[in-house]
Design a protein around this motif. Sequence first.
Motif, PDB file in Angstrom:
ATOM      1  N   UNK A 288      39.187  33.552  46.076  1.00 45.76           N
ATOM      2  CA  UNK A 288      38.236  34.557  45.589  1.00 45.76           C
ATOM      3  C   UNK A 288      38.386  34.752  44.090  1.00 45.76           C
ATOM      4  N   UNK A 289      39.613  34.738  43.610  1.00 46.72           N
ATOM      5  CA  UNK A 289      39.861  34.906  42.179  1.00 46.72           C
ATOM      6  C   UNK A 289      39.228  33.776  41.362  1.00 46.72           C
ATOM      7  N   UNK A 290      39.328  32.551  41.857  1.00 44.29           N
ATOM      8  CA  UNK A 290      38.833  31.397  41.110  1.00 44.29           C
ATOM      9  C   UNK A 290      37.329  31.210  41.243  1.00 44.29           C
ATOM     10  N   UNK A 405      40.617  39.609  36.199  1.00 42.45           N
ATOM     11  CA  UNK A 405      41.567  38.993  35.280  1.00 42.45           C
ATOM     12  C   UNK A 405      42.713  38.352  36.047  1.00 42.45           C
ATOM     13  N   UNK A 406      43.094  38.979  37.157  1.00 45.10           N
ATOM     14  CA  UNK A 406      44.108  38.453  38.064  1.00 45.10           C
ATOM     15  C   UNK A 406      43.571  38.623  39.486  1.00 45.10           C
ATOM     16  N   UNK A 407      44.180  37.978  40.496  1.00 51.57           N
ATOM     17  CA  UNK A 407      43.701  38.173  41.872  1.00 51.57           C
ATOM     18  C   UNK A 407      43.802  39.631  42.309  1.00 51.57           C
ATOM     19  N   UNK A 408      42.898  40.042  43.175  1.00 56.41           N
ATOM     20  CA  UNK A 408      42.937  41.396  43.718  1.00 56.41           C
ATOM     21  C   UNK A 408      44.238  41.623  44.477  1.00 56.41           C
ATOM     22  N   UNK A 409      44.773  42.828  44.372  1.00 52.80           N
ATOM     23  CA  UNK A 409      46.088  43.098  44.952  1.00 52.80           C
ATOM     24  C   UNK A 409      46.090  44.207  45.989  1.00 52.80           C
ATOM     25  N   UNK A 410      45.107  45.086  45.989  1.00 53.11           N
ATOM     26  CA  UNK A 410      45.097  46.180  46.951  1.00 53.11           C
ATOM     27  C   UNK A 410      45.787  47.441  46.474  1.00 53.11           C
ATOM     28  N   UNK A 411      46.319  47.451  45.254  1.00 52.49           N
ATOM     29  CA  UNK A 411      46.904  48.677  44.719  1.00 52.49           C
ATOM     30  C   UNK A 411      45.795  49.659  44.333  1.00 52.49           C
ATOM     31  N   UNK A 412      46.182  50.922  44.160  1.00 56.15           N
ATOM     32  CA  UNK A 412      45.201  51.946  43.800  1.00 56.15           C
ATOM     33  C   UNK A 412      45.489  52.470  42.398  1.00 56.15           C
TER      34      UNK A 412
END
Length: 459
Positions: A288-290, A405-412
Amino acid sequence: MSTPSIEPVPMPAKRRLAQLAMLAFAVVIVMFAYANVGLAIDKQIPAGMLAYGLGLGGLMLAAYLVLAKFAPWADPLILPLVTLINGLGLVVIYRLEESGMPGASASGQLLWTAIGVVMFSATLIVLRDHRALQRLTYTAGAVGLALLIAPLLPFIGKEINGARIWIGIGGFTLQPAEFTKLALVVFFAGYLVAKRDVLALAGRRLLFIDLPRARDLGPILIVWGLSLGVLIMQKDLGSSLLIFGTFIAMLYIATQRTSWVLIGILLFLGGAVLAGLLFDHVAARFEVFLNPESQVLFDRELGGSYQLMQGLFGMSQGGVLGTGLGQGHPNEIPLAFSDFIFAATGEELGLTGLMALLMVYALLVERGLRTSIAARDPFSKLLAGGLSFILAWQVFIIVGGVTNLIPLTGLVTPFMSQGGSALLANWILIALLVRMSDAARKPPPQAIQDEGMTQVFQR
């Protein structure tokens, strides 16, 4: 003739009044934003504006009174900055709730804010000397590990939205990783204070870098393995990156050796690539990031790019100045009240609003780092530096993910996103910073005694 008693010298009155004025100003900004939402949506001031304003103002006044009593020398900017961020988060959640987004609840978030202020106050009242935490170094490490593996346990562990990072007891759910970060920062600080001389020793020189000795690589390899375990077992890239990045930063603060940072970056990148090759859920994040614009990924129901692209579309629609509070369509972004509240804010406040928000975060982190520099003992320096870094690092990770900018991480987003676990943990983090700021800024006892004598004789 009786000897005049020496009275304790409080924080200068002008500074206390300035702090209270800044706190009031932060609440006023939030209330103006709240009124703006109501005028844009319903063409009138929201009916509950007075209740929200009194609720938020009363909570922050209570926090101010506790701070003035139990940490009178603390940095006067920290609490107003947090109040502004927390309040703006309430406004955005209210705006999403008014647009009919399922799950958004400003009243619920205000309740969590109240509990967070209680935790903030309790921490200041109970923890009179933060250096006592150094004696709990390994206890904090054990607690951190227990919280980290709790979501993997049967019966209480819960998997939500593809990530197993929750525990549930009855109808109550909790994200223990938010509290894990606090326990592990205390552990890292205590451990690195005890071992920093050994870890600072140089081994072989490679090009222009003095590498650490091979026998000293054990701690970083253990934390690296722990981070990869979180990434693989819990499908939680955010917590993995947060834990490992914080450890590397604190290791650098303790030893001042750039080689540790380079080794840490190489280890994490290598581990992430290997995990991406071996595990489908990690590979999906990188895919998804790429290729977020891929139609196949956009249409994928779980683990696709729909949420990311909707957030990017929203921020693009906002442009430089934004559509205005209450005048955009942030409700079209999935989970805009939690994971993607930064994108929802960007649509209606624009690039200008987002830059102002990031500057507030930057100023909050700067006050924490200033506390680290002013601290008088190594443990306090590392603990304040680690807590400040973890706040900055979390903001970078979430903003980087939302902007691709970076892959999604799920942090809030700290203090803004809806949810109790993160809000409570971050209010405790602020309480620890306030406690250390008070200790760092408080004059030595002799200076206070001399000032007290001066005030007595002046009377």
